[in-house]
Design an enzyme around this catalytic site. Structure first.
Site, PDB file in Angstrom:
ATOM      1  N   GLU A 103     -82.406 -72.640  47.314  1.00 25.98           N
ATOM      2  CA  GLU A 103     -83.367 -72.866  47.315  1.00 25.98           C
ATOM      3  C   GLU A 103     -84.247 -72.149  46.346  1.00 25.98           C
ATOM      4  N   GLY A 112     -59.069 -47.676  44.307  1.00 28.40           N
ATOM      5  CA  GLY A 112     -58.393 -48.236  43.005  1.00 28.40           C
ATOM      6  C   GLY A 112     -57.059 -48.636  43.165  1.00 28.40           C
ATOM      7  N   HIS A 127     -83.534 -78.094  50.762  1.00 28.83           N
ATOM      8  CA  HIS A 127     -84.832 -77.243  51.688  1.00 28.83           C
ATOM      9  C   HIS A 127     -83.755 -77.589  53.044  1.00 28.83           C
ATOM     10  N   TYR A 179     -65.138 -52.458  45.949  1.00 21.36           N
ATOM     11  CA  TYR A 179     -65.495 -53.944  46.856  1.00 21.36           C
ATOM     12  C   TYR A 179     -64.501 -53.716  47.792  1.00 21.36           C
ATOM     13  N   ASP A 227     -53.821 -59.250  37.266  1.00 24.58           N
ATOM     14  CA  ASP A 227     -54.494 -58.002  37.517  1.00 24.58           C
ATOM     15  C   ASP A 227     -53.798 -56.851  36.400  1.00 24.58           C
ATOM     16  N   THR A 285     -46.708 -59.188  37.939  1.00 25.14           N
ATOM     17  CA  THR A 285     -45.995 -57.954  39.220  1.00 25.14           C
ATOM     18  C   THR A 285     -47.560 -57.610  39.980  1.00 25.14           C
ATOM     19  N   LYS A 297     -58.139 -60.230  54.235  1.00 25.19           N
ATOM     20  CA  LYS A 297     -59.631 -59.701  54.139  1.00 25.19           C
ATOM     21  C   LYS A 297     -61.379 -60.554  54.820  1.00 25.19           C
ATOM     22  N   GLU A 325     -65.960 -53.862  51.489  1.00 28.73           N
ATOM     23  CA  GLU A 325     -65.364 -54.558  52.503  1.00 28.73           C
ATOM     24  C   GLU A 325     -64.392 -54.652  53.667  1.00 28.73           C
ATOM     25  N   GLU A 338     -59.882 -58.298  37.789  1.00 23.13           N
ATOM     26  CA  GLU A 338     -58.487 -58.299  38.525  1.00 23.13           C
ATOM     27  C   GLU A 338     -59.408 -59.371  39.746  1.00 23.13           C
ATOM     28  N   CYS A 380     -57.845 -61.377  49.987  1.00 23.66           N
ATOM     29  CA  CYS A 380     -58.339 -62.462  49.776  1.00 23.66           C
ATOM     30  C   CYS A 380     -58.810 -62.454  51.024  1.00 23.66           C
ATOM     31  N   CYS A 411     -53.048 -61.601  47.050  1.00 26.88           N
ATOM     32  CA  CYS A 411     -54.550 -61.898  47.488  1.00 26.88           C
ATOM     33  C   CYS A 411     -53.758 -62.939  48.754  1.00 26.88           C
TER      34      CYS A 411
HETATM   35  P1  FAD Z   1     -50.384 -59.777  42.419  1.00 25.87           P
HETATM   36  O1  FAD Z   1     -51.259 -61.714  43.424  1.00 25.87           O
HETATM   37  O2  FAD Z   1     -51.018 -59.552  42.769  1.00 25.87           O
HETATM   38  O3  FAD Z   1     -49.011 -60.772  42.808  1.00 25.87           O
HETATM   39  C1  FAD Z   1     -47.803 -59.712  41.843  1.00 25.87           C
HETATM   40  C2  FAD Z   1     -47.327 -59.735  42.813  1.00 25.87           C
HETATM   41  O4  FAD Z   1     -45.460 -59.035  42.101  1.00 25.87           O
HETATM   42  C3  FAD Z   1     -46.529 -59.066  43.387  1.00 25.87           C
HETATM   43  O5  FAD Z   1     -45.789 -60.260  45.670  1.00 25.87           O
HETATM   44  C4  FAD Z   1     -45.294 -57.868  43.968  1.00 25.87           C
HETATM   45  O6  FAD Z   1     -45.110 -57.305  44.934  1.00 25.87           O
HETATM   46  C5  FAD Z   1     -44.595 -59.183  42.821  1.00 25.87           C
HETATM   47  N1  FAD Z   1     -43.914 -57.626  42.165  1.00 25.87           N
HETATM   48  C6  FAD Z   1     -44.367 -56.817  41.381  1.00 25.87           C
HETATM   49  N2  FAD Z   1     -43.454 -56.460  40.459  1.00 25.87           N
HETATM   50  C7  FAD Z   1     -42.232 -56.931  40.416  1.00 25.87           C
HETATM   51  C8  FAD Z   1     -41.143 -56.825  40.184  1.00 25.87           C
HETATM   52  N3  FAD Z   1     -40.723 -55.860  39.179  1.00 25.87           N
HETATM   53  N4  FAD Z   1     -40.164 -58.285  40.429  1.00 25.87           N
HETATM   54  C9  FAD Z   1     -40.387 -58.683  41.300  1.00 25.87           C
HETATM   55  N5  FAD Z   1     -41.541 -59.025  41.787  1.00 25.87           N
HETATM   56  C10 FAD Z   1     -42.881 -57.559  41.801  1.00 25.87           C
HETATM   57  N6  FAD Z   1     -59.758 -61.625  44.466  1.00 25.87           N
HETATM   58  C11 FAD Z   1     -60.525 -63.022  44.661  1.00 25.87           C
HETATM   59  O7  FAD Z   1     -60.109 -63.325  43.540  1.00 25.87           O
HETATM   60  N7  FAD Z   1     -61.079 -62.722  45.943  1.00 25.87           N
HETATM   61  C12 FAD Z   1     -60.763 -61.830  46.022  1.00 25.87           C
HETATM   62  O8  FAD Z   1     -61.778 -62.161  47.852  1.00 25.87           O
HETATM   63  C13 FAD Z   1     -60.561 -60.073  46.665  1.00 25.87           C
HETATM   64  N8  FAD Z   1     -60.059 -59.567  47.541  1.00 25.87           N
HETATM   65  C14 FAD Z   1     -59.051 -58.988  47.285  1.00 25.87           C
HETATM   66  C15 FAD Z   1     -59.121 -58.192  48.638  1.00 25.87           C
HETATM   67  C16 FAD Z   1     -57.893 -56.827  48.302  1.00 25.87           C
HETATM   68  C17 FAD Z   1     -58.389 -55.987  49.172  1.00 25.87           C
HETATM   69  C18 FAD Z   1     -57.431 -57.494  47.269  1.00 25.87           C
HETATM   70  C19 FAD Z   1     -56.598 -55.837  47.082  1.00 25.87           C
HETATM   71  C20 FAD Z   1     -57.697 -57.890  46.045  1.00 25.87           C
HETATM   72  C21 FAD Z   1     -58.612 -58.648  46.396  1.00 25.87           C
HETATM   73  N9  FAD Z   1     -58.574 -59.485  45.540  1.00 25.87           N
HETATM   74  C22 FAD Z   1     -59.723 -61.093  45.695  1.00 25.87           C
HETATM   75  C23 FAD Z   1     -57.772 -59.759  43.946  1.00 25.87           C
HETATM   76  C24 FAD Z   1     -56.513 -60.430  43.801  1.00 25.87           C
HETATM   77  O9  FAD Z   1     -55.621 -59.886  45.302  1.00 25.87           O
HETATM   78  C25 FAD Z   1     -55.332 -60.419  42.646  1.00 25.87           C
HETATM   79  O10 FAD Z   1     -56.984 -60.325  41.567  1.00 25.87           O
HETATM   80  C26 FAD Z   1     -54.722 -61.182  42.533  1.00 25.87           C
HETATM   81  O11 FAD Z   1     -53.716 -61.114  44.086  1.00 25.87           O
HETATM   82  C27 FAD Z   1     -53.803 -60.859  41.469  1.00 25.87           C
HETATM   83  O12 FAD Z   1     -52.298 -62.366  41.566  1.00 25.87           O
HETATM   84  P2  FAD Z   1     -51.571 -61.071  40.063  1.00 25.87           P
HETATM   85  O13 FAD Z   1     -51.045 -62.694  40.443  1.00 25.87           O
HETATM   86  O14 FAD Z   1     -52.249 -60.636  39.067  1.00 25.87           O
HETATM   87  O15 FAD Z   1     -51.048 -60.263  40.789  1.00 25.87           O
HETATM   88  P1  NA7 Z   2     -62.233 -49.418  41.627  1.00 27.13           P
HETATM   89  O1  NA7 Z   2     -62.167 -50.971  41.602  1.00 27.13           O
HETATM   90  O2  NA7 Z   2     -61.148 -49.454  40.622  1.00 27.13           O
HETATM   91  O3  NA7 Z   2     -62.485 -48.278  42.320  1.00 27.13           O
HETATM   92  C1  NA7 Z   2     -62.432 -47.243  42.718  1.00 27.13           C
HETATM   93  C2  NA7 Z   2     -62.720 -46.768  44.296  1.00 27.13           C
HETATM   94  O4  NA7 Z   2     -61.908 -45.698  44.752  1.00 27.13           O
HETATM   95  C3  NA7 Z   2     -64.450 -46.123  42.876  1.00 27.13           C
HETATM   96  O5  NA7 Z   2     -65.128 -46.498  43.339  1.00 27.13           O
HETATM   97  C4  NA7 Z   2     -63.956 -44.315  42.854  1.00 27.13           C
HETATM   98  O6  NA7 Z   2     -65.340 -44.291  42.694  1.00 27.13           O
HETATM   99  C5  NA7 Z   2     -63.074 -44.464  43.747  1.00 27.13           C
HETATM  100  N1  NA7 Z   2     -62.545 -43.407  43.716  1.00 27.13           N
HETATM  101  C6  NA7 Z   2     -61.651 -43.465  42.602  1.00 27.13           C
HETATM  102  N2  NA7 Z   2     -60.410 -42.394  43.158  1.00 27.13           N
HETATM  103  C7  NA7 Z   2     -60.880 -41.508  43.064  1.00 27.13           C
HETATM  104  C8  NA7 Z   2     -60.894 -40.785  44.448  1.00 27.13           C
HETATM  105  N3  NA7 Z   2     -60.128 -39.266  43.969  1.00 27.13           N
HETATM  106  N4  NA7 Z   2     -61.012 -39.755  45.240  1.00 27.13           N
HETATM  107  C9  NA7 Z   2     -62.173 -40.382  45.614  1.00 27.13           C
HETATM  108  N5  NA7 Z   2     -62.612 -41.324  45.331  1.00 27.13           N
HETATM  109  C10 NA7 Z   2     -62.236 -42.155  44.020  1.00 27.13           C
HETATM  110  O7  NA7 Z   2     -61.097 -50.110  43.015  1.00 27.13           O
HETATM  111  P2  NA7 Z   2     -60.778 -50.875  44.526  1.00 27.13           P
HETATM  112  O8  NA7 Z   2     -59.855 -50.809  45.159  1.00 27.13           O
HETATM  113  O9  NA7 Z   2     -61.947 -50.811  44.806  1.00 27.13           O
HETATM  114  O10 NA7 Z   2     -60.793 -52.497  44.315  1.00 27.13           O
HETATM  115  C11 NA7 Z   2     -59.192 -52.364  42.697  1.00 27.13           C
HETATM  116  C12 NA7 Z   2     -59.299 -53.749  42.914  1.00 27.13           C
HETATM  117  O11 NA7 Z   2     -58.284 -54.380  43.592  1.00 27.13           O
HETATM  118  C13 NA7 Z   2     -60.482 -54.101  42.355  1.00 27.13           C
HETATM  119  O12 NA7 Z   2     -60.239 -55.098  41.170  1.00 27.13           O
HETATM  120  C14 NA7 Z   2     -59.401 -55.924  42.509  1.00 27.13           C
HETATM  121  O13 NA7 Z   2     -58.534 -56.979  41.870  1.00 27.13           O
HETATM  122  C15 NA7 Z   2     -58.801 -55.433  44.040  1.00 27.13           C
HETATM  123  P3  NA7 Z   2     -65.559 -43.381  41.104  1.00 27.13           P
HETATM  124  O14 NA7 Z   2     -66.894 -45.202  40.787  1.00 27.13           O
HETATM  125  O15 NA7 Z   2     -64.609 -43.929  40.379  1.00 27.13           O
HETATM  126  O16 NA7 Z   2     -66.434 -42.447  41.395  1.00 27.13           O
END
Ligand code: FAD
Ligand code: NA7
Length: 651
Positions: free
Chosen positions: A631, A446, A626, A355, A488, A316, A222, A359, A495, A219, A214
């Site tokens: 609203e 994904g 308003h 998303y 996650d 993780t 982004k 985004e 997530e 987050c 995040c």
């Molecule tokens: P993380 O925050 O991913 O933390 C896991 C940590 O564990 C990481 O630092 C990783 O490096 C570490 N780790 C992994 N394996 C090991 C290991 N074996 N030993 C030690 N450390 C390890 N959520 C929102 O609510 N709002 C948003 O606007 C939003 N925007 C997002 C935009 C993007 C581009 C992405 C990718 C995600 C976004 N999310 C958003 C999702 C949000 O970031 C995640 O849901 C959140 O960070 C999950 O927290 P977590 O603690 O599960 O994992």
């Molecule tokens: P998502 O929510 O898992 O969506 C993956 C997107 O990528 C979705 O539109 C898929 O299409 C597409 N996709 C998946 N595999 C492929 C391949 N092989 N080729 C083309 N397109 C593909 O992923 P996000 O990254 O947006 O977010 C994942 C989590 O990250 C989210 O929950 C937050 O926690 C942050 P589909 O609809 O399957 O056809």
């Protein structure tokens, strides 16, 4: 900062001759720090063979480790270094006993300074260790002392730990949103907590600090880049409000990324401080199970430590998925790389349509770049499809191109550079090929749970073999009772950062307090930060129909035009509000959807009401504010069933 470490310069050959190992005893009394055992080095100085050098290196590393473990506070310093002297004076003032290793006074011969640099990756002296943990250098110690936290580092729960058969009460693997929240909360109950966080660099080598996805690559950057894009829109709107700004205003990618990264670095440091404040231990190491109650922690230099705990928490998170086609890992970037990319990505292809993809495509286009989104099937799978399609239309209206029902099959480099030029071959379901050139390809297809390399099979934690996700019960307990998981990595859970935080905090309260409160994963609000933001809480229209039947739901809706957009005359009737009500349950609101500026700010408040059982009647009796976008929810009268025209003429 202190003197720069010059690699390979300062050495000592014979531990017996180390005269410069000064033992500073500031009011030590009985707590006097002990000298490390003398360990004579057997290195033949003339033995310059590879093996000899390796042996020498190993002995120096062992010596450094012995110094570090020989006292609660150990400082590696130089007599000539001003900041080193200041830190020593500060510790004297604080009455803290410490061991100072004066590197420049040690006999030359071995490579202490070089190995210390390799060990700490700190480029300047002093290097301060407290209870065997690297705290940092001059700036960090001064800051900790200003915050009154240095002494806190020395407090510990050793006595309690000794009573216990384990090193820790709780080990948390993963210092992201969930892991940090759980660690801090558990430590508040006076539990001995260790949190391990380690970032495996992306295939292109991007890495980052403490705090997880995040704050570093999700987050936070982004939303800030989204804000940068909104400012461009505001600049355009400003003409009609009388601002005489030149049309050719330029955006500087480097300045934006630098400012955002600076902010992130300050957050990384705050996370570290808050762990200290809460008395939770932190180690920058990759954690994996080696025994049922024992984990191995490996740092970036390959140094290994082992720890045991009574209870474990897996937090993780996930990492971006790759396509598995030629050229993807070599030439494509993901969100892990984008937010710190040192150059403007140029003409960009975003692959994926959920998303993260939309985004990123949205803000890149908002910054003025040529952006194409390649969609395999639908937009925003899992979200309300009417809203998803309206987002897509709005993006298209604002210049984002979409290639539908296509997937890339090959990425080739035409020219290296920052950015370079890439040739992307893609294919549609009917076999039609498209070949196009881009500067950057961003994969957002994904994310995969980081659960396959952490030895979960050793204690016997079951994962979903296909997805890697961890199934848990409603108390976030895995198939192994003393191992929990949050965030996650969980199967069938949202997530989102606040979900991971809430689950972590409540878990710690249940484990160590008297709480029985479980995390409620229902009606979690969320926002997609596309150029036209989308806020949602509860069911999509499709899911509401599936759950209650079409006849049992009433959908109230309306387009609207934010007042602020009327003067610049843009995007009339692109904003849209929809509430889905369960007719037989007193028209309780089961789905809330809004496309609007500041959709997140709007949705957050309504989410509270939905949690309290909001009905349509209560919405109608609520007096609006308003003139604001929100609203509209107090004046919704048209139902979808009525087929009434919902286009609005303005305020
Ligand atoms: P993380 O925050 O991913 O933390 C896991 C940590 O564990 C990481 O630092 C990783 O490096 C570490 N780790 C992994 N394996 C090991 C290991 N074996 N030993 C030690 N450390 C390890 N959520 C929102 O609510 N709002 C948003 O606007 C939003 N925007 C997002 C935009 C993007 C581009 C992405 C990718 C995600 C976004 N999310 C958003 C999702 C949000 O970031 C995640 O849901 C959140 O960070 C999950 O927290 P977590 O603690 O599960 O994992
Ligand atoms: P998502 O929510 O898992 O969506 C993956 C997107 O990528 C979705 O539109 C898929 O299409 C597409 N996709 C998946 N595999 C492929 C391949 N092989 N080729 C083309 N397109 C593909 O992923 P996000 O990254 O947006 O977010 C994942 C989590 O990250 C989210 O929950 C937050 O926690 C942050 P589909 O609809 O399957 O056809």
């Amino acid at each position: 900062m202190g003197n720069s470490v010059k690699k390979g310069k300062v050495v000592f050959a014979d531990q017996n001759k180390v005269k410069s190992l000064h033992l500073y005893k500031a009011a030590v009394g009985d707590q006097c720090v002990k000298m490390p055992e003398n360990r004579p080095f057997n290195v033949n100085e003339k033995d310059l063979s590879e093996q000899g050098r390796k042996k020498e290196k190993t002995q120096v590393i062992i010596q450094i480790q012995e110094y570090i473990s020989s006292s609660d506070v150990v400082i590696f310093t130089k007599t000539t270094c001003e900041n080193c002297s200041k830190v020593k004076s500060l510790l004297d003032e604080l009455d803290v006993p410490y061991l100072a290793v004066e590197i420049d006074k040690t006999d030359p011969g071995l490579i202490l300074e070089e190995e210390l640099y390799e060990y700490t990756m700190e480029t300047a002296l002093p290097n301060i260790f407290v209870k065997e943990k690297l705290i940092g250098g001059y700036d960090e110690v001064i800051q900790l002392s200003k915050d009154g936290l240095f002494q806190k580092l020395l407090e510990d729960k050793e006595d309690k730990a000794k009573e216990d058969q384990y090193d820790f009460d709780l080990i948390v693997i993963g210092g992201g949103s969930g892991g940090l929240a759980a660690s801090k909360e558990a430590a508040k109950y006076d539990k001995k907590v260790l949190v391990l966080d380690y970032v495996t660099p992306s295939p292109l080598g991007t890495k980052w600090g403490l705090g997880g996805t995040c704050v570093n690559v999700g987050c936070i950057p982004k939303k800030l880049m989204h804000q940068a894009a909104l400012l461009r829109q505001a600049l355009k709107d400003s003409h009609k409000y009388g601002w005489q700004i030149e049309d050719n205003v330029q955006h500087n990618w480097e300045i934006m990324t630098k400012s955002i990264q600076n902010h992130i670095h300050s957050l990384n440091w705050n996370y570290r401080l808050s762990l200290i404040e809460n008395n939770a231990e932190y180690e920058n190491g990759f954690g994996e199970f080696v025994e049922a109650h024992k984990i191995k922690s490996t740092n970036s230099k390959g140094r290994v430590k082992y720890y045991t705990a009574k209870t474990f928490l897996i937090a993780t998170g996930e990492r971006p998925r790759y396509l598995g086609i030629p050229g993807d890992k070599e030439y494509c970037i993901t969100s892990d790389d984008l937010f710190s990319l040192p150059y403007c990505p140029g003409k960009t292809l975003v692959v994926g349509a959920s998303y993260v993809a939309l985004e990123c495509a949205g803000f890149l286009a908002g910054l003025g770049l040529d952006v194409t989104v390649m969609v395999r099937s639908i937009l925003l799978r899992g979200f309300d499809q009417e809203m998803a399609n309206k987002i897509g239309e709005h993006m298209e209206d604002h210049g984002v191109k979409f290639i539908k029902e296509n997937v890339p099959t090959k990425i080739e480099q035409i020219e290296a550079g920052t950015p370079g030029r890439l040739k992307v071959t893609s294919q549609s379901a009917d076999g039609t090929k498209i070949v196009e050139e881009y500067n950057t390809v961003l994969l957002a297809i994904g994310r995969d749970a980081c659960t396959r390399k952490i030895g979960l099979d050793i204690p016997g934690v079951k994962i979903n073999e296909k997805t890697g996700k961890i199934p848990v019960n409603d108390e976030e307990q895995t198939t192994v009772p003393y191992i929990y998981a949050i965030g996650d990595v969980l199967e069938n859970k949202l997530e989102l950062t606040p979900v991971a935080i809430q689950a972590g905090r409540l878990l710690a309260q249940r484990l160590y307090g008297s709480s029985t409160v479980k995390c409620d994963y229902v009606n979690v609000p969320t926002t997609v930060f596309t150029p036209l933001e989308y806020g949602a809480c509860g069911l999509s229209e499709e899911n509401a129909i599936a759950k209650y039947g079409e006849d049992n739901i009433e959908v109230y809706h309306s387009f609207f035009w934010p007042l602020e957009w009327t003067v610049p005359e843009r995007d009339s009737n692109k904003c849209y509000a929809k509430v889905i009500c369960h007719i037989t349950d007193n028209e309780r609101v089961v789905g809330f959807h809004v496309l609007s500026p500041n959709a997140g700010e709007i949705t957050q408040g309504f989410a509270v009401a939905i949690k309290c059982g909001l009905t349509k009647e209560q919405l109608d009796y609520t007096i609006g504010i308003h003139p604001v976008c929100a609203e509209i929810f107090t004046t919704l009268t048209a139902t979808k069933r009525s087929g009434e025209d919902v286009v609005q003429g303005g305020c």
